[in-house]
Design an enzyme around this catalytic site. Structure first.
Site, PDB file in Angstrom:
ATOM      1  N   ARG A  37      65.832  41.376  35.902  1.00  0.00           N
ATOM      2  CA  ARG A  37      65.077  40.503  36.951  1.00  0.00           C
ATOM      3  C   ARG A  37      65.108  38.969  36.506  1.00  0.00           C
ATOM      4  O   ARG A  37      64.964  38.768  35.445  1.00  0.00           O
ATOM      5  CB  ARG A  37      63.607  41.029  36.736  1.00  0.00           C
ATOM      6  N   THR A  81      62.776  34.532  40.794  1.00  0.00           N
ATOM      7  CA  THR A  81      62.583  35.063  41.912  1.00  0.00           C
ATOM      8  C   THR A  81      62.215  36.647  41.812  1.00  0.00           C
ATOM      9  O   THR A  81      61.856  37.032  42.847  1.00  0.00           O
ATOM     10  CB  THR A  81      63.987  35.050  42.660  1.00  0.00           C
ATOM     11  N   ASP A 104      54.832  42.033  29.711  1.00  0.00           N
ATOM     12  CA  ASP A 104      56.297  42.728  29.786  1.00  0.00           C
ATOM     13  C   ASP A 104      56.533  43.739  28.613  1.00  0.00           C
ATOM     14  O   ASP A 104      56.474  43.360  27.494  1.00  0.00           O
ATOM     15  CB  ASP A 104      57.220  41.245  29.667  1.00  0.00           C
ATOM     16  N   ASP A 160      59.534  43.096  26.295  1.00  0.00           N
ATOM     17  CA  ASP A 160      59.009  42.040  25.179  1.00  0.00           C
ATOM     18  C   ASP A 160      58.150  42.572  24.296  1.00  0.00           C
ATOM     19  O   ASP A 160      58.193  42.136  23.143  1.00  0.00           O
ATOM     20  CB  ASP A 160      58.462  40.842  25.941  1.00  0.00           C
TER      21      ASP A 160
END
Ligand code: PRP
Ligand code: URA
Ligand code: MG
Length: 214
Positions: A107, A111, A205, A208
């Site tokens: 991703r 955006t 996330d 992560d």
């Protein structure tokens, strides 16, 4: 079942406790991995339950008949890299020698639009049921692009089971607006997306946190 082709893991104190641990921003990384892996294992078992089976009878050591079932089809896994790779070990733990393809989609951080970078899949994938792996379903852009790749390779939409840990309603709706026959197996459906297209309450996330790149 929340809606057709959406299967939510049955909630109980065990699963709620695991979600509470991994959603906590202060959990240690080793615990985040450990408890995420436990939930992923349950989701994979739930995903396998979506596959077709036929009735089979075996003879037990007492000489008696046992009327059971056996799986009726060939399967493979496909992980959406990177976060989907966290689900591969759980899949291998229950499906011996399973073939696992990879689709790398990232991703865009500004955006939130997905970008397809790489795909490597079993050559006979069109003959298989596909367990598609990604723990996060936010806008649905990533998984929908991955399904496009699979469908272009000849995989039937109805032969895809998407296994997911946390879903936003927006993502479910978007995926099913394009591919209504894909089965979605998810752990929990959250409330919404924020302005950065992160799931709320969510988990941050996932990639992560799991891989230690925060
Ligand atoms: C995350 C996640 C999904 C995707 C979900 O991946 O693992 O693949 O975003 O968002 P969407 O539904 O809005 O497309 P990301 O691109 O951040 O990469 P990562 O797997 O390396 O963390
Ligand atoms: N990817 C994640 O890891 N988390 C989100 O909330 C959205 C996309
Ligand atoms: Mg990703």
């Amino acid at each position: 079942m929340a809606s057709p082709n959406v299967y939510v893991l049955q909630s109980n104190h065990q699963t709620k406790g695991l979600f509470t641990l991994i959603r906590d921003k202060d959990i240690k990384r080793e615990d985040f991995i450990f408890y995420s892996d436990r939930l992923i294992r349950l989701l994979i078992e739930e995903g396998l339950n979506c596959l077709p089976f036929h009735e089979t009878t075996v003879i037990t050591p007492t000489g008696s008949e046992y009327k059971g079932v056996s799986f009726a089809s060939k399967i493979c896994g496909v992980s959406i890299v990177r976060a989907g790779e966290s689900m591969e070990a759980g899949l291998r733990a229950v499906c011996k020698h399973i073939k696992i393809g990879k689709i790398l989609i990232q991703r865009d951080e500004e955006t939130a639009l997905p970008k397809l970078l790489y795909a490597k899949l079993p050559t006979d994938i069109e003959k298989r049921y596909v367990l598609l792996l990604d723990p996060m379903l936010a806008t649905g852009g990533t998984v929908t692009q991955a399904i496009e790749v699979l469908v272009e390779k000849g995989v039937k939409e109805e032969n895809i089971v998407f296994i997911n840990l946390i879903a936003a309603p927006e993502g479910i709706q978007f995926l099913h607006s394009k591919y209504p026959k894909v089965k979605i197996v998810t752990g929990e459906i959250d409330t919404n997306l924020n302005e950065k297209k992160y799931i709320i309450p969510g988990i941050g996330d996932f990639g992560d946190r799991y891989f230690g790149t925060e």
